[in-house]
Enzyme design. Structure first.
Site, PDB file in Angstrom:
ATOM      1  CB  CYS A  91      37.158  -2.288  38.008  1.00 26.05           C
ATOM      2  SG  CYS A  91      38.580  -3.373  38.136  1.00 26.05           S
ATOM      3  CG  HIS A 225      42.620   2.427  44.622  1.00 31.03           C
ATOM      4  ND1 HIS A 225      41.319   2.779  44.876  1.00 31.03           N
ATOM      5  CD2 HIS A 225      42.564   1.179  44.103  1.00 31.03           C
ATOM      6  CE1 HIS A 225      40.514   1.787  44.551  1.00 31.03           C
ATOM      7  NE2 HIS A 225      41.240   0.793  44.073  1.00 31.03           N
ATOM      8  CG  ASP A 250      45.545  -3.880  40.147  1.00 34.30           C
ATOM      9  OD1 ASP A 250      45.504  -5.051  39.716  1.00 34.30           O
ATOM     10  OD2 ASP A 250      44.882  -2.952  39.649  1.00 34.30           O
ATOM     11  CB  CYS A 254      45.725  -0.244  38.406  1.00 35.06           C
ATOM     12  SG  CYS A 254      44.293   0.425  39.279  1.00 35.06           S
TER      13      CYS A 254
END
Ligand code: PYC
Length: 333
Positions: A91, A225, A250, A254
Site C-alpha cells: 500500500c 481496485h 481512495d 493511491c
C-alpha cells in the site's frame, strides 16, 4: 476500565487517506517471510483487523499498517497492511504514513535532510526516503516493487455496462484501468455512487471471467481496485477516481495504483524513465510518480516506480476491547 486487548497506534493521513500505524499490542505474527505473515494474519488474526478498521473504531474507508520485525536482513521494519477490505500485499499511501510516523515518533534514527527506511512488505522490499527538516517529515519518496502490465486494451462484458475497454496492471496490487467516459459517467463526486457501482461490477466480472494472478507473490490473485481515469488526463498529469472493494474510494492518489498506471503508460511508450507523472485523487490531492528503472517479473517486462507524497500525524491512541462489547470485530454499515 476492563480490556482484553490494548492496541497502541499512531494515526496519520497521507494526502487525505488515513493510515492507523499499529506500534504495539499485536505481538509477532508467525511466518518466515512478510507475505507468510500476511497470510497467517488473515487466517489467524483477522478479528484484529476488523476491530481496528471497522466501525466504531474505524469507518468504511479505513486503512492501517501493523509494524512487525523484518524477516530479511536488509530491512529495518516489517509491515502488514490492513484495510476494511482485507490485507493488501502493498500500500503506497500506507507506506508513506508508516515512514512519516517512524520519523516523527523517533522510532528510527532521524537524519536530515533525508532519512532512509527500508521496509519489508508482503510484496517485497520498499525503500522510503523521508525529507526531514527541523525534525519534521516534509515528504516521503517510496521506491515501490516492480510493476507491470498484465493485459493491455482488453474488454470485459459487464451486465448493465456492456463491453467495457480496460487494461490491467500490477503496482503492488492489481488495478483495472478504465476511462471513466467509457462507462458514460462524469468525473463528479456527486455521481460517486454510480461510479462505485460501475467499479464493483467491473471487478466482479474480471474476477469471474479472467482473474489475474501474480507469478511470484502467493495469494495475489484478484482485482479489487478499478482506477477510473478522468477526462483530459495525460501521461504528465492524470486525475482519477479509485473504486475499491467492498465499496469505497481512495482519498489519496493511491501509490500502488499510480505505479500500475505508470507501468501502463510506459508500455504504451508514453512515459519515459525519470519523468514526472502527477496523479490526482478524487479529492484533488496529488502524488508525483516517476519510473526509475526497468526490470522483469517472471519474464514479463516491468518498471520500478517511485512515488512522492506527504503524510501528517493526526493522533496517538490505545484501542481497547471491553470483554462485554457486543461488537468485538466492529461492524460494517
Ligand atoms: O496508496 O497504494 C495505495 C492504496 C491502496 C489502497 C488504498 N491506497
Amino acid at each position: 476500565m476492563r480490556s482484553s486487548r490494548v492496541i497502541s497506534a499512531v494515526d496519520s493521513h497521507t494526502e487525505g487517506m488515513p493510515t492507523r500505524v499499529v506500534t504495539g499490542g499485536v505481538g509477532v505474527i508467525r511466518g518466515e517471510t512478510m507475505n507468510d505473515k500476511r497470510l497467517n494474519f488473515i487466517a489467524e488474526h483477522d478479528e484484529l483487523r476488523k476491530l481496528l478498521m471497522n466501525e466504531p473504531r474505524g469507518h468504511a474507508a479505513m486503512s492501517g499498517a501493523i509494524l512487525q520485525p523484518a524477516t530479511r536482513p536488509d530491512a529495518d521494519f516489517g509491515v502488514i497492511y490492513i484495510e476494511v477490505s482485507g490485507c493488501l500485499p502493498m500500500c503506497g499511501h500506507g507506506t508513506i504514513g508508516v515512514a512519516t510516523v517512524l520519523v516523527e515518533t523517533g522510532m528510527v534514527t532521524v537524519e536530515e535532510p533525508v532519512t532512509t527506511i527500508r521496509l519489508d512488505t508482503p510484496a517485497g522490499l520498499v525503500t522510503a526516503r523521508v525529507a526531514v527538516r527541523d525534525g519534521h517529515a516534509d515528504s516521503v519518496t517510496i521506491q515501490n516493487v516492480p510493476s507491470y502490465v498484465e493485459r493491455l486494451d482488453a474488454t470485459i462484458e459487464v451486465p448493465g455496462l456492456g463491453s467495457v475497454p480496460y487494461s490491467l496492471a500490477f503496482g503492488g496490487n492489481f488495478y483495472a484501468l478504465v476511462e471513466l467516459a467509457d462507462v458514460g459517467l462524469p468525473f463528479d463526486r456527486s455521481r460517486q455512487q454510480d461510479i462505485l457501482q460501475a467499479g464493483l461490477a467491473i471487478m466482479e466480472q474480471i474476477n469471474q471471467q479472467a482473474p489475474p494472478k501474480h507469478p511470484t507473490i502467493e495469494g495475489v490473485d484478484h482485482c479489487h481496485h478499478v482506477e477510473f481515469i478522468g477526462p483530459g488526463s495525460t501521461a504528465a498529469h492524470s486525475r482519477h477516481a479509485m473504486a475499491i472493494y467492498p465499496g469505497w474510494f481512495d482519498r489519496s492518489p493511491c501509490g500502488t495504483g499510480t505505479s500500475a498506471r505508470m507501468a501502463e503508460l510506459a508500455a504504451r511508450g508514453q512515459l519515459p524513465l525519470d519523468t514526472d507523472f502527477v496523479n490526482e485523487s478524487f479529492i484533488g490531492s496529488r502524488f508525483v510518480g516517476r519510473l526509475v528503472g526497468e526490470t522483469e517479473v517472471a519474464g514479463t517486462p516491468a518498471v520500478i516506480p517511485t512515488i512522492t507524497g506527504r503524510a501528517w500525524v493526526t493522533g496517538v491512541g490505545d484501542y481497547l476491547l471491553d470483554p462485554s462489547d457486543p461488537f468485538p470485530s466492529g461492524f460494517e454499515f
